[in-house]
Motif scaffolding. Structure first.
Motif, PDB file in Angstrom:
ATOM      1  N   ARG A 225       0.831  -1.214   0.000  1.00 57.13           N
ATOM      2  CA  ARG A 225       0.000   0.000   0.000  1.00 57.13           C
ATOM      3  C   ARG A 225       0.865   1.264   0.000  1.00 57.13           C
ATOM      4  N   GLU A 226       2.032   1.227   0.651  1.00 58.09           N
ATOM      5  CA  GLU A 226       2.907   2.403   0.630  1.00 58.09           C
ATOM      6  C   GLU A 226       3.453   2.634  -0.773  1.00 58.09           C
ATOM      7  N   ILE A 227       3.746   1.547  -1.500  1.00 59.04           N
ATOM      8  CA  ILE A 227       4.174   1.685  -2.901  1.00 59.04           C
ATOM      9  C   ILE A 227       3.069   2.349  -3.712  1.00 59.04           C
ATOM     10  N   SER A 228       1.834   1.913  -3.501  1.00 56.78           N
ATOM     11  CA  SER A 228       0.707   2.484  -4.237  1.00 56.78           C
ATOM     12  C   SER A 228       0.508   3.957  -3.905  1.00 56.78           C
ATOM     13  N   ASN A 229       0.755   4.351  -2.642  1.00 53.53           N
ATOM     14  CA  ASN A 229       0.535   5.740  -2.219  1.00 53.53           C
ATOM     15  C   ASN A 229       1.689   6.670  -2.573  1.00 53.53           C
ATOM     16  N   SER A 230       2.807   6.128  -3.018  1.00 55.70           N
ATOM     17  CA  SER A 230       3.988   6.956  -3.301  1.00 55.70           C
ATOM     18  C   SER A 230       3.704   7.966  -4.406  1.00 55.70           C
ATOM     19  N   GLN A 231       4.154   9.202  -4.188  1.00 50.55           N
ATOM     20  CA  GLN A 231       4.048  10.226  -5.221  1.00 50.55           C
ATOM     21  C   GLN A 231       5.106  10.034  -6.310  1.00 50.55           C
ATOM     22  N   LEU A 232       6.232   9.428  -5.943  1.00 44.59           N
ATOM     23  CA  LEU A 232       7.293   9.159  -6.913  1.00 44.59           C
ATOM     24  C   LEU A 232       7.050   7.805  -7.576  1.00 44.59           C
ATOM     25  N   PRO A 233       7.346   7.684  -8.869  1.00 44.53           N
ATOM     26  CA  PRO A 233       7.246   6.365  -9.505  1.00 44.53           C
ATOM     27  C   PRO A 233       8.264   5.405  -8.900  1.00 44.53           C
ATOM     28  N   ILE A 234       7.874   4.128  -8.793  1.00 44.84           N
ATOM     29  CA  ILE A 234       8.716   3.116  -8.155  1.00 44.84           C
ATOM     30  C   ILE A 234       8.928   1.956  -9.117  1.00 44.84           C
ATOM     31  N   ILE A 235      10.209   1.543  -9.242  1.00 42.58           N
ATOM     32  CA  ILE A 235      10.565   0.336  -9.988  1.00 42.58           C
ATOM     33  C   ILE A 235      10.860  -0.757  -8.971  1.00 42.58           C
ATOM     34  N   SER A 236      10.149  -1.880  -9.079  1.00 37.93           N
ATOM     35  CA  SER A 236      10.379  -3.022  -8.185  1.00 37.93           C
ATOM     36  C   SER A 236      11.418  -3.933  -8.824  1.00 37.93           C
ATOM     37  N   ALA A 237      12.561  -4.108  -8.145  1.00 35.24           N
ATOM     38  CA  ALA A 237      13.647  -4.963  -8.638  1.00 35.24           C
ATOM     39  C   ALA A 237      14.043  -5.921  -7.519  1.00 35.24           C
ATOM     40  N   VAL A 238      13.171  -6.892  -7.277  1.00 35.28           N
ATOM     41  CA  VAL A 238      13.330  -7.796  -6.137  1.00 35.28           C
ATOM     42  C   VAL A 238      13.589  -9.210  -6.647  1.00 35.28           C
ATOM     43  N   GLY A 239      14.681  -9.823  -6.171  1.00 33.64           N
ATOM     44  CA  GLY A 239      14.970 -11.218  -6.486  1.00 33.64           C
ATOM     45  C   GLY A 239      15.524 -11.406  -7.886  1.00 33.64           C
ATOM     46  N   HIS A 240      15.340 -12.643  -8.390  1.00 31.98           N
ATOM     47  CA  HIS A 240      15.764 -12.985  -9.737  1.00 31.98           C
ATOM     48  C   HIS A 240      14.589 -12.896 -10.697  1.00 31.98           C
ATOM     49  N   GLU A 241      14.846 -13.191 -11.965  1.00 33.00           N
ATOM     50  CA  GLU A 241      13.810 -13.040 -12.981  1.00 33.00           C
ATOM     51  C   GLU A 241      12.603 -13.924 -12.694  1.00 33.00           C
ATOM     52  N   THR A 242      12.804 -15.086 -12.082  1.00 30.35           N
ATOM     53  CA  THR A 242      11.702 -16.015 -11.818  1.00 30.35           C
ATOM     54  C   THR A 242      10.978 -15.711 -10.502  1.00 30.35           C
TER      55      THR A 242
END
Length: 449
Positions: A225-242
């Motif tokens: 929900r904090e990601i959704s409320n962020s005024q700045l755009p967010i790129i999620s880069a978590v873990g590996h491709e799978t």
């Protein structure tokens, strides 16, 4: 307290027997795994869970205390098929047989997977994954906040990629835990700090690979929900491709790895020089083409260029013609204005107010004479009528009657006396003459026959 009767038989209390049974059960059934379906469930205000599990033949009361259930990643409900671990015990005050649960998971699938799917379904139903609400990633970001662990290799990997592809992008590390029970709170605070600074173009939320448990903080509802409320755009880069987390679905863009996120934000920067080169060639070609067109136009104009003397003679003739037309126009305008002026003068003379004033003055004089005569006659008539009315009033006035020798007699109560019948001897009477009054007393009453 135990008592020994006369036959040496030991008698125990209810509490003693319950505690004895409790000790035996907890000793022999201290690490039991049980499978069953929830038939009733109550989450008490104290934080403890009280529920019943059953199979086809039996049911069992269960309790899971707050300090045990606070780490459970899903909310059990009636109908769930569960696998429980714990010990059999007795609640001594009531002698109730129950199962103290230490660990709980969903049968047939891991608890984490069920919690993942439940939260994903809930947030998707709310529209948090909708592409229409995602913020646009800046075309050429110059200042980027990276939220990750300071001790991991992720931030160094991002630095290496950008140093090679786009060294002028400014990176700022906002340190946060990315694993463990309190990691979700750290990530939420880091996102809030990045938005408060207001110096960044976007945020990269990054972490290396790991198990689903290691990455679980990125599946926590507070983080999503904090990601959704962020005024700045967010790129999620978590873990590996799978690896997929719920943060990937709600973020404005998902990158397969942290290094891939760095490549994405630097792609337009690395293409910038190539674009400049192409634009330079295009501008040069365009400039040469325009220069050629201008040269052709100039040659054409040179061919059409005439001798200056001829142009001057043509211009002089045009000026003469213009002067002649202007003179004729001015004469016509003068004549028209003159005629208009004469007509206006005649009209003014015809509509002069002097004659109208004289005529009105004569009418006023005649009317004044008539009004004066009419007023004089009216006054004379009113005067005659007034004199006649005076004479009539004097004729009928009581004072005139008194002047001929008559008097008005009144009693003590000022009542007018017209007959002697209403009087008695010694009554006081008052007689009014034309001039003056007298007060008298009745001496004798003389009747008239």
């Amino acid at each position: 307290m135990s008592q020994i009767p006369s036959n040496n038989q030991e008698i125990v209390s209810v509490s003693d027997i319950n505690n004895l049974a409790k000790g035996l059960l907890e000793k022999d059934l201290s690490n039991v795994w049980i499978q069953g379906e929830i038939s009733s469930f109550t989450a008490h205000g104290s934080g403890h869970w009280y529920f019943t599990i059953k199979d086809k033949k039996s049911s069992l009361s269960c309790v899971m205390f707050k300090f045990e259930n606070q780490n459970v990643l899903f909310d059990p409900k009636v109908g769930d098929e569960l696998i429980l671990n714990g010990n059999i015990s007795i609640y001594a005050p009531s002698g109730r047989y129950q199962f103290n649960v230490k660990h709980i998971e969903v049968f047939g699938e891991g608890a984490l997977l069920k919690a993942f799917e439940d939260l994903k379904f809930k947030l998707e139903s709310e529209g948090l994954f909708n592409q229409n609400i995602k913020k646009e990633i800046p075309y050429l970001p110059l200042s980027v906040a990276v939220i990750t662990s300071e001790t991991g290799a992720v931030f160094r990997d991002i630095i290496n990629v950008l140093r090679r592809r786009s060294p002028f992008i400014k990176l700022t590390l906002i340190e946060s835990k990315v694993q463990g029970k309190t990691a979700d709170k750290d990530i939420v605070q880091a996102i809030k700090r990045a938005n408060e600074i207001k110096d960044f173009d976007l945020i990269i939320l990054a972490r290396g690979g790991g198990s689903i448990e290691d990455l679980w903080c990125f599946n926590m509802e507070s983080v999503v929900r904090e990601i959704s409320n962020s005024q700045l755009p967010i790129i999620s880069a978590v873990g590996h491709e799978t690896d997929f987390t719920i943060s990937d679905f709600v973020a404005d863009l998902r990158a397969p790895t942290p290094s891939a996120a760095a490549e994405i934000i630097s792609q337009n920067h690395s293409n910038l020089l190539e674009s400049f080169s192409r634009n330079k060639i295009h501008i040069e070609n365009r400039f040469l083409s325009l220069l050629s067109q201008l040269k052709e136009g100039l040659d054409l104009k040179i061919a059409l260029l005439r001798h200056p003397g001829e142009k001057l003679r043509e211009t002089s003739q045009k000026l003469d013609n213009f002067e002649t037309r202007m003179k004729g126009t001015l004469i016509n305008i003068s004549l028209e204005k003159k005629n208009n002026l004469e007509g206006n003068i005649a009209l003014l003379k015809r509509s002069s107010p002097i004659s109208s004033i004289k005529s009105s003055q004569n009418r006023i004089n005649v009317g004044s004479m008539k009004l004066i005569n009419l007023i004089s006659k009216n006054i004379e008539t009113k005067k005659k009528t007034y004199l006649q009315n005076i004479n009539t009033l004097e004729a009928v006035s009581p004072l005139s009657v008194l002047g001929r020798g008559y008097s008005i007699v009144t009693g003590e109560k000022n009542n007018i006396i017209t007959s002697s019948l209403g009087l008695k001897v010694n009554d006081k009477i008052k007689a009014r003459f034309k001039k003056g009054e007298v007060l008298a007393k009745v001496i004798e009453i003389i009747d008239e026959e």
